[in-house]
Design an enzyme around this catalytic site. Structure first.
Site, mmCIF file in Angstrom:
data_model
loop_
_atom_site.group_PDB
_atom_site.id
_atom_site.type_symbol
_atom_site.label_atom_id
_atom_site.label_comp_id
_atom_site.label_asym_id
_atom_site.label_seq_id
_atom_site.Cartn_x
_atom_site.Cartn_y
_atom_site.Cartn_z
ATOM 1 N N ALA A 184 0.875 -1.169 0.000
ATOM 2 C CA ALA A 184 0.000 0.000 0.000
ATOM 3 C C ALA A 184 0.915 1.222 0.000
ATOM 4 C CB ALA A 184 -0.878 -0.026 1.239
ATOM 5 N N GLY A 232 0.366 -4.805 0.811
ATOM 6 C CA GLY A 232 -0.824 -4.775 -0.046
ATOM 7 C C GLY A 232 -0.586 -5.444 -1.396
ATOM 8 N N GLU A 252 -0.994 -9.057 -0.784
ATOM 9 C CA GLU A 252 -2.444 -9.255 -0.577
ATOM 10 C C GLU A 252 -3.190 -9.238 -1.914
ATOM 11 O OE1 GLU A 252 -2.359 -6.008 2.421
ATOM 12 O OE2 GLU A 252 -3.658 -7.331 3.574
ATOM 13 N N GLU A 285 4.129 -5.341 7.302
ATOM 14 C CA GLU A 285 3.370 -4.297 7.996
ATOM 15 C C GLU A 285 3.855 -4.041 9.417
ATOM 16 O OE1 GLU A 285 2.070 -6.544 5.998
ATOM 17 O OE2 GLU A 285 0.576 -5.598 4.713
HETATM 18 N N1 DAK Z 1 4.708 3.190 -0.680
HETATM 19 C C1 DAK Z 1 5.161 4.335 -1.232
HETATM 20 N N2 DAK Z 1 6.331 4.437 -1.893
HETATM 21 C C2 DAK Z 1 7.082 3.328 -2.003
HETATM 22 C C3 DAK Z 1 6.680 2.088 -1.456
HETATM 23 C C4 DAK Z 1 5.422 2.044 -0.756
HETATM 24 N N3 DAK Z 1 4.941 0.926 -0.247
HETATM 25 N N4 DAK Z 1 7.646 1.174 -1.721
HETATM 26 C C5 DAK Z 1 8.596 1.827 -2.414
HETATM 27 N N5 DAK Z 1 8.278 3.120 -2.579
HETATM 28 C C6 DAK Z 1 9.037 4.146 -3.271
HETATM 29 C C7 DAK Z 1 10.262 4.558 -2.458
HETATM 30 O O1 DAK Z 1 9.893 5.480 -1.463
HETATM 31 C C8 DAK Z 1 11.137 5.138 -3.532
HETATM 32 O O2 DAK Z 1 10.667 6.430 -3.837
HETATM 33 P P1 DAK Z 1 11.710 7.675 -4.090
HETATM 34 O O3 DAK Z 1 12.519 7.762 -2.846
HETATM 35 O O4 DAK Z 1 12.513 7.243 -5.288
HETATM 36 O O5 DAK Z 1 10.806 8.844 -4.337
HETATM 37 C C9 DAK Z 1 10.840 4.260 -4.740
HETATM 38 O O6 DAK Z 1 9.596 3.620 -4.465
HETATM 39 C C10 DAK Z 1 11.881 3.180 -4.952
HETATM 40 O O7 DAK Z 1 12.055 2.490 -3.732
HETATM 41 P P2 DAK Z 1 13.465 2.258 -3.036
HETATM 42 O O8 DAK Z 1 14.426 3.325 -3.421
HETATM 43 O O9 DAK Z 1 13.213 2.031 -1.602
HETATM 44 O O10 DAK Z 1 13.921 0.909 -3.760
HETATM 45 P P3 DAK Z 1 14.888 -0.200 -3.181
HETATM 46 O O11 DAK Z 1 15.177 -1.100 -4.329
HETATM 47 O O12 DAK Z 1 16.051 0.389 -2.459
HETATM 48 O O13 DAK Z 1 14.019 -0.997 -2.099
HETATM 49 C C11 DAK Z 1 12.033 -2.048 -1.286
HETATM 50 C C12 DAK Z 1 12.906 -1.716 -2.524
HETATM 51 C C13 DAK Z 1 10.746 -2.711 -1.801
HETATM 52 C C14 DAK Z 1 12.777 -3.061 -0.393
HETATM 53 C C15 DAK Z 1 11.736 -0.759 -0.496
HETATM 54 O O14 DAK Z 1 11.240 0.206 -1.419
HETATM 55 C C16 DAK Z 1 10.725 -0.951 0.588
HETATM 56 O O15 DAK Z 1 11.045 -1.469 1.681
HETATM 57 N N6 DAK Z 1 9.491 -0.500 0.327
HETATM 58 C C17 DAK Z 1 8.435 -0.514 1.283
HETATM 59 C C18 DAK Z 1 7.900 -1.897 1.455
HETATM 60 C C19 DAK Z 1 6.762 -1.841 2.431
HETATM 61 O O16 DAK Z 1 6.963 -1.670 3.632
HETATM 62 N N7 DAK Z 1 5.568 -1.840 1.859
HETATM 63 C C20 DAK Z 1 4.390 -1.514 2.595
HETATM 64 C C21 DAK Z 1 3.947 -2.668 3.338
HETATM 65 S S1 DAK Z 1 2.664 -2.159 4.391
HETATM 66 C C22 DAK Z 1 -4.321 -0.701 5.469
HETATM 67 C C23 DAK Z 1 -4.409 -1.249 4.229
HETATM 68 C C24 DAK Z 1 -3.334 -1.928 3.744
HETATM 69 C C25 DAK Z 1 -2.188 -2.043 4.488
HETATM 70 C C26 DAK Z 1 -2.149 -1.520 5.723
HETATM 71 C C27 DAK Z 1 -3.216 -0.847 6.250
HETATM 72 N N8 DAK Z 1 -5.420 0.079 5.973
HETATM 73 C C28 DAK Z 1 -6.579 0.226 5.073
HETATM 74 C C29 DAK Z 1 -5.253 0.925 7.037
HETATM 75 C C30 DAK Z 1 -1.030 -2.590 3.894
HETATM 76 C C31 DAK Z 1 0.144 -2.027 4.220
HETATM 77 C C32 DAK Z 1 1.307 -2.330 3.481
HETATM 78 O O17 DAK Z 1 1.283 -2.693 2.327
#
Ligand code: DAK
Length: 260
Positions: A67, A112, A115, A135
């Site tokens: 997400a 997400g 999911e 998460e």
């Molecule tokens: N959201 C927004 N931007 C994201 C992103 C995300 N989930 N994942 C990556 N990006 C963006 C990065 O911020 C970066 O943007 P800039 O800095 O270039 O502007 C760009 O994508 C490239 O990412 P990285 O530079 O970080 O790339 P790397 O290869 O170094 O790393 C990575 C890749 C996938 C390991 C890293 O980007 C990362 O850890 N990303 C976040 C993964 C994550 O934590 N995803 C979210 C999981 S939580 C809910 C509904 C749903 C959910 C929760 C609540 N409610 C309705 C309340 C679900 C939540 C989730 O999905």
């Protein structure tokens, strides 16, 4: 079909949908979710000759990296509830879609994104795919069905481990654990998904739709799956395609299904 964050191509009854935010690793923001609602809740339902959908992500690195975290800042409990319910509704539309939907995963499928892949009927991963529910790193739990569907695919112990450690698993482990159906060389995940859909396209469409409905009933605590199977079975018996399928078998020829 016109969307802000989706690219669609439609050929021979197969719709390929690409989530197109590669700079944010295709993170699911609210606009993308609304695009998906429009597609699965409306536009794709209007395609008479549709036989299946491939859902994939743009770029080399990600299916969907979660997400969109930038939209979480300042969220209160009420807004969180609305967002989660909205997401559930969209993901149920995919899971209950009458045509097979395959997630073609060529990189990160996190949060997400994992999911979303799990809401699809099948998953084809490239060797570079990585799956995870990170998460807890953010102080959250999955909000789009992850705590439920992950258990369905990998079992309670493995699901709890993934959910509590936030560790990612690679494509091979995802295959061993039953989270994905196939692992293919990187870059061929969409082609493999299309190949599977073309095989399914040769089967009777009503029977395929009723298969999806009956299997989904197993996981729906408001339904008795066996009773639902009886209902869906009766629906297939009355189709022309059933008559054609049975006749073709007896006449030793290939069935030609018309979808009714
Ligand atoms: N959201 C927004 N931007 C994201 C992103 C995300 N989930 N994942 C990556 N990006 C963006 C990065 O911020 C970066 O943007 P800039 O800095 O270039 O502007 C760009 O994508 C490239 O990412 P990285 O530079 O970080 O790339 P790397 O290869 O170094 O790393 C990575 C890749 C996938 C390991 C890293 O980007 C990362 O850890 N990303 C976040 C993964 C994550 O934590 N995803 C979210 C999981 S939580 C809910 C509904 C749903 C959910 C929760 C609540 N409610 C309705 C309340 C679900 C939540 C989730 O999905």
């Amino acid at each position: 079909m016109n969307y802000k964050n989706l690219i669609t191509t439609y050929n021979d009854g197969i719709l390929i949908v690409t989530i197109n935010r590669p700079k944010a690793l295709n993170a699911l923001n609210q606009q993308t979710l609304e695009d998906l609602r429009q597609l699965f809740g409306n536009d794709a339902l209007l395609l008479d000759d549709l036989r299946g959908v491939v859902l994939t992500g743009a770029g080399e690195k990600a299916f969907v990296a979660g997400a969109d975290i930038t939209e979480f800042i300042g969220l209160d409990a009420h807004e969180g509830l609305d967002m989660s319910q909205n997401g559930h509704d969209i993901f149920f539309r995919i899971e209950r879609f009458h045509r097979p939907v395959i997630a073609a995963v060529g990189g990160y499928a996190l949060g997400g994104g994992c999911e979303l892949a799990m809401a699809c009927h099948l998953r084809v991963a490239s060797e570079k795919a990585l799956f995870g529910q990170p998460e807890v790193n953010l102080g959250l739990i999955p909000g789009y069905g992850g705590t439920q569907r992950l258990v369905q695919y990998v079992g309670k112990g493995r699901a709890l481990e993934m959910l509590m450690t936030a560790d990612m698993i690679d494509a091979q482990k995802a295959l061993e654990w039953g989270l994905v159906n196939h692992v293919v060389p990187h870059g061929s995940q969409v082609d493999k998904s299309v190949e599977i859909l073309k095989k399914i396209a040769k089967k009777a469409p009503v029977a395929v739709a009723k298969t999806i409905a009956a299997v989904n009933a197993y996981f729906d605590n408001k339904k008795d799956g066996f009773s639902q199977e009886v209902i869906e079975f009766a629906q297939t018996v009355k189709t022309d395609d059933f008559k054609e399928g049975a006749s073709a078998f007896l006449e030793k020829r290939k069935a030609i299904f018309k979808g009714n």
